[in-house]
Design a protein around this motif. Structure first.
Motif, PDB file in Angstrom:
ATOM      1  N   ASN A 202      46.921  -6.435 -24.540  1.00 50.30           N
ATOM      2  CA  ASN A 202      45.159  -7.372 -24.510  1.00 50.30           C
ATOM      3  C   ASN A 202      45.023  -5.667 -24.481  1.00 50.30           C
ATOM      4  N   GLU A 203      45.491  -4.815 -23.903  1.00 52.87           N
ATOM      5  CA  GLU A 203      45.144  -3.407 -23.035  1.00 52.87           C
ATOM      6  C   GLU A 203      44.107  -2.940 -24.283  1.00 52.87           C
ATOM      7  N   LYS A 204      43.832  -2.087 -23.193  1.00 51.87           N
ATOM      8  CA  LYS A 204      43.100  -0.703 -24.762  1.00 51.87           C
ATOM      9  C   LYS A 204      42.789   0.332 -24.434  1.00 51.87           C
ATOM     10  N   GLY A 205      42.844   1.474 -25.131  1.00 54.68           N
ATOM     11  CA  GLY A 205      42.998   2.635 -24.338  1.00 54.68           C
ATOM     12  C   GLY A 205      44.463   3.185 -24.343  1.00 54.68           C
ATOM     13  N   LEU A 206      44.595   3.672 -22.672  1.00 54.89           N
ATOM     14  CA  LEU A 206      45.899   4.220 -22.418  1.00 54.89           C
ATOM     15  C   LEU A 206      46.881   3.193 -22.187  1.00 54.89           C
ATOM     16  N   LEU A 207      46.222   2.524 -21.906  1.00 56.53           N
ATOM     17  CA  LEU A 207      47.782   1.331 -21.496  1.00 56.53           C
ATOM     18  C   LEU A 207      48.348  -0.073 -22.653  1.00 56.53           C
ATOM     19  N   SER A 208      47.470   0.309 -23.746  1.00 57.15           N
ATOM     20  CA  SER A 208      48.089  -0.396 -24.905  1.00 57.15           C
ATOM     21  C   SER A 208      49.036  -0.565 -25.796  1.00 57.15           C
ATOM     22  N   SER A 209      49.715  -1.021 -25.868  1.00 62.22           N
ATOM     23  CA  SER A 209      51.450  -0.768 -26.900  1.00 62.22           C
ATOM     24  C   SER A 209      51.539   0.191 -27.694  1.00 62.22           C
ATOM     25  N   PHE A 210      50.485   0.132 -29.052  1.00 61.79           N
ATOM     26  CA  PHE A 210      50.075   1.935 -29.561  1.00 61.79           C
ATOM     27  C   PHE A 210      49.570   2.782 -28.963  1.00 61.79           C
ATOM     28  N   ASN A 211      49.630   2.770 -27.931  1.00 65.70           N
ATOM     29  CA  ASN A 211      49.224   3.999 -27.293  1.00 65.70           C
ATOM     30  C   ASN A 211      50.117   4.498 -26.270  1.00 65.70           C
ATOM     31  N   LEU A 212      51.173   3.429 -26.179  1.00 72.44           N
ATOM     32  CA  LEU A 212      52.739   3.521 -25.691  1.00 72.44           C
ATOM     33  C   LEU A 212      53.234   3.980 -26.416  1.00 72.44           C
ATOM     34  N   LEU A 213      53.538   3.085 -27.951  1.00 73.21           N
ATOM     35  CA  LEU A 213      54.406   3.808 -28.806  1.00 73.21           C
ATOM     36  C   LEU A 213      53.767   5.462 -29.667  1.00 73.21           C
ATOM     37  N   TYR A 214      52.683   5.429 -29.363  1.00 73.20           N
ATOM     38  CA  TYR A 214      52.746   6.655 -29.937  1.00 73.20           C
ATOM     39  C   TYR A 214      52.990   8.008 -28.804  1.00 73.20           C
ATOM     40  N   ASN A 215      53.054   7.745 -28.188  1.00 70.67           N
ATOM     41  CA  ASN A 215      53.542   9.040 -26.742  1.00 70.67           C
ATOM     42  C   ASN A 215      54.501   8.944 -26.656  1.00 70.67           C
ATOM     43  N   GLY A 216      55.247   7.743 -27.086  1.00 71.82           N
ATOM     44  CA  GLY A 216      56.866   7.577 -27.076  1.00 71.82           C
ATOM     45  C   GLY A 216      57.315   8.941 -28.453  1.00 71.82           C
ATOM     46  N   MET A 217      56.960   8.503 -29.527  1.00 75.32           N
ATOM     47  CA  MET A 217      56.809   9.280 -30.064  1.00 75.32           C
ATOM     48  C   MET A 217      56.677  10.685 -30.354  1.00 75.32           C
ATOM     49  N   TYR A 218      55.577  10.799 -29.561  1.00 71.66           N
ATOM     50  CA  TYR A 218      55.099  12.051 -29.026  1.00 71.66           C
ATOM     51  C   TYR A 218      56.518  12.884 -27.865  1.00 71.66           C
ATOM     52  N   ASN A 219      56.465  12.945 -26.857  1.00 66.89           N
ATOM     53  CA  ASN A 219      57.355  12.334 -26.150  1.00 66.89           C
ATOM     54  C   ASN A 219      58.707  13.291 -26.327  1.00 66.89           C
ATOM     55  N   VAL A 220      58.938  12.025 -28.072  1.00 69.40           N
ATOM     56  CA  VAL A 220      60.154  12.880 -28.663  1.00 69.40           C
ATOM     57  C   VAL A 220      60.467  14.500 -29.603  1.00 69.40           C
ATOM     58  N   ILE A 221      59.098  14.357 -30.141  1.00 67.13           N
ATOM     59  CA  ILE A 221      59.130  16.042 -30.501  1.00 67.13           C
ATOM     60  C   ILE A 221      58.971  16.573 -29.629  1.00 67.13           C
ATOM     61  N   ASP A 222      58.092  16.595 -28.927  1.00 68.49           N
ATOM     62  CA  ASP A 222      57.871  17.574 -27.325  1.00 68.49           C
ATOM     63  C   ASP A 222      59.030  17.881 -26.864  1.00 68.49           C
ATOM     64  N   ASN A 223      60.165  17.008 -26.538  1.00 66.86           N
ATOM     65  CA  ASN A 223      61.558  17.182 -25.978  1.00 66.86           C
ATOM     66  C   ASN A 223      62.126  17.938 -26.607  1.00 66.86           C
ATOM     67  N   CYS A 224      62.211  17.412 -28.083  1.00 60.50           N
ATOM     68  CA  CYS A 224      63.263  18.264 -28.836  1.00 60.50           C
ATOM     69  C   CYS A 224      62.891  19.954 -29.026  1.00 60.50           C
ATOM     70  N   LYS A 225      61.634  19.557 -29.148  1.00 61.69           N
ATOM     71  CA  LYS A 225      60.905  21.456 -29.577  1.00 61.69           C
ATOM     72  C   LYS A 225      61.764  22.646 -28.169  1.00 61.69           C
ATOM     73  N   VAL A 226      60.821  21.521 -26.592  1.00 60.97           N
ATOM     74  CA  VAL A 226      60.666  22.348 -25.264  1.00 60.97           C
ATOM     75  C   VAL A 226      62.512  21.829 -24.893  1.00 60.97           C
ATOM     76  N   THR A 227      62.895  21.240 -24.610  1.00 58.98           N
ATOM     77  CA  THR A 227      63.874  21.335 -23.990  1.00 58.98           C
ATOM     78  C   THR A 227      65.335  20.804 -24.487  1.00 58.98           C
ATOM     79  N   LYS A 228      65.314  20.443 -25.779  1.00 58.99           N
ATOM     80  CA  LYS A 228      66.243  20.338 -26.305  1.00 58.99           C
ATOM     81  C   LYS A 228      66.819  22.604 -27.828  1.00 58.99           C
ATOM     82  N   VAL A 229      65.530  22.467 -27.655  1.00 59.37           N
ATOM     83  CA  VAL A 229      65.894  24.120 -29.110  1.00 59.37           C
ATOM     84  C   VAL A 229      65.219  25.172 -28.087  1.00 59.37           C
ATOM     85  N   GLY A 230      63.689  24.829 -27.803  1.00 60.41           N
ATOM     86  CA  GLY A 230      62.931  26.201 -26.543  1.00 60.41           C
ATOM     87  C   GLY A 230      63.873  27.181 -25.829  1.00 60.41           C
TER      88      GLY A 230
END
Length: 357
Positions: A202-230
């Motif tokens: 029931n957390e809102k904002g930063l600690l909400s589950s949807f926010n965590l899930l979204y950041n999981g997606m964001y992290n994957v894209i960032d990791n691919c861009k920076v660490t895996k390719v860049g």
């Protein structure tokens, strides 16, 4: 009298209109989190665990009989589970992340010097393996030991020359299996049952589950861009290519792992088997413009990956045009997530695995 009848008709009209407007706005964030957990995370963790058992059994067989067929069987199972795990990295969130599960399972590049030193000295035990750095075991260590030499006959000679190599392979396979068991237990109803906590958070904002899930997606894209390719491609803070730091250098399937990383993001965004993030976006924007931008960008990324015909460790020097194109499109997808989608869905972007690099 006529005025009274007219007034009564007007009141009746508005009453009926209001009574018919019983549409309940879906709680998209909760529905997305629940469907992703039940339809993707939990089934895939079960599959991952079964694959780790299969790999463990194959290594056990190889330890008893070091034949070409047994080695090839390990190679096949290891490649399969490594590429499947790439689809699970997006869920390195919440308790899995706080327990450093991805860092334990897939912290690369491999520290092969430590591996060879341990094999040479032969003094390692099950307990000393536990204290080794993650880069000397788990997926990086396994892929090194199984694909160090592409020619199976040449690699088998190394195993025949020193039984410690077989012992080391067996011990780090067992630890890898135990780590997969741990991450499965975190989410499972028979373990920490984080799946239920995640769905009912029931957390809102930063600690909400949807926010965590979204950041999981964001992290994957960032990791691919920076660490895996860049970084290997000389496109992040340095113009010098560094093929030695690509993921799975010895196996040579780095591009497949990136492809699966992006596919996992695409699934959460657009899959019909869940309440998708794109459905939530459309409920706010009332059109498909942003969703189509994201979909087209992902399509371009996947097509670019498929157009690269050599392993990434070679392509960073021989196919710089496509490597740069891949990097640019990953960056543009990241911008869409960081600006347009973040703003529409009221997301708070937290740190990524590349912070501090």
């Amino acid at each position: 009298m006529k005025k009274a009848i007219l007034l009564l008709a007007i009141i009746s009209f508005f009453y009926v209109a209001c009574s018919n407007d019983n549409t309940v706005t879906p709680d998209y964030k909760h529905e997305i989190v629940t469907s992703v957990t039940d339809q993707i995370i939990l089934p895939n963790l079960n599959t991952l665990f079964e694959k780790s058992i299969g790999l463990k059994n194959s290594v056990e067989q190889f330890s008893k009989d070091q034949t070409t067929n047994n080695l090839l069987d390990i190679r096949s199972k290891l490649t399969n589970i490594t590429e499947f795990y790439a689809k699970m990295y997006v869920f390195n969130i919440g308790q899995a992340k706080s327990n450093f599960m991805n860092r334990k399972i897939n912290f690369w590049p491999v520290y092969n010097i430590s591996i060879e030193k341990n094999i040479s000295e032969g003094t390692f035990t099950k307990f000393s393996i536990l204290n080794l750095g993650s880069a000397a075991k788990n997926l990086p260590g396994l892929n090194y030991l199984v694909f160090k030499k592409q020619n199976a006959t040449d690699l088998l000679k190394e195993y025949s020359a020193n039984i410690n190599r077989v012992r080391y392979l067996k011990l780090i396979t067992n630890e890898f299996h135990n780590n997969i068991k741990q991450v499965s237990s975190i989410w499972s109803s028979t373990g920490n049952n984080y799946a239920e906590s995640f769905k009912n958070n029931n957390e809102k904002g930063l600690l909400s589950s949807f926010n965590l899930l979204y950041n999981g997606m964001y992290n994957v894209i960032d990791n691919c861009k920076v660490t895996k390719v860049g970084k290997p491609g000389g496109l992040e803070k340095s113009s010098h290519t560094n093929p030695e730091i690509v993921e799975n250098f010895y196996t040579g399937n780095s591009l497949n792992l990136i492809y699966n990383n992006i596919t996992s993001v695409e699934e959460i965004l657009f899959s019909d088997k869940i309440t998708s993030v794109s459905t939530y976006i459309k409920s706010i924007t009332k059109n498909d413009d942003l969703n189509n931008q994201i979909k087209n960008k992902i399509k371009t990324i996947k097509e670019t990956i498929k157009s690269i015909k050599e392993p990434l460790k070679e392509a960073v020097n021989t196919d710089k045009t496509n490597i740069k194109k891949l990097h640019v499109n990953l960056k543009e997808l990241l911008v869409l997530f960081h600006t347009d989608v973040r703003s529409i869905l009221s997301i708070i972007i937290t740190g990524t695995d590349n912070d501090g690099d």
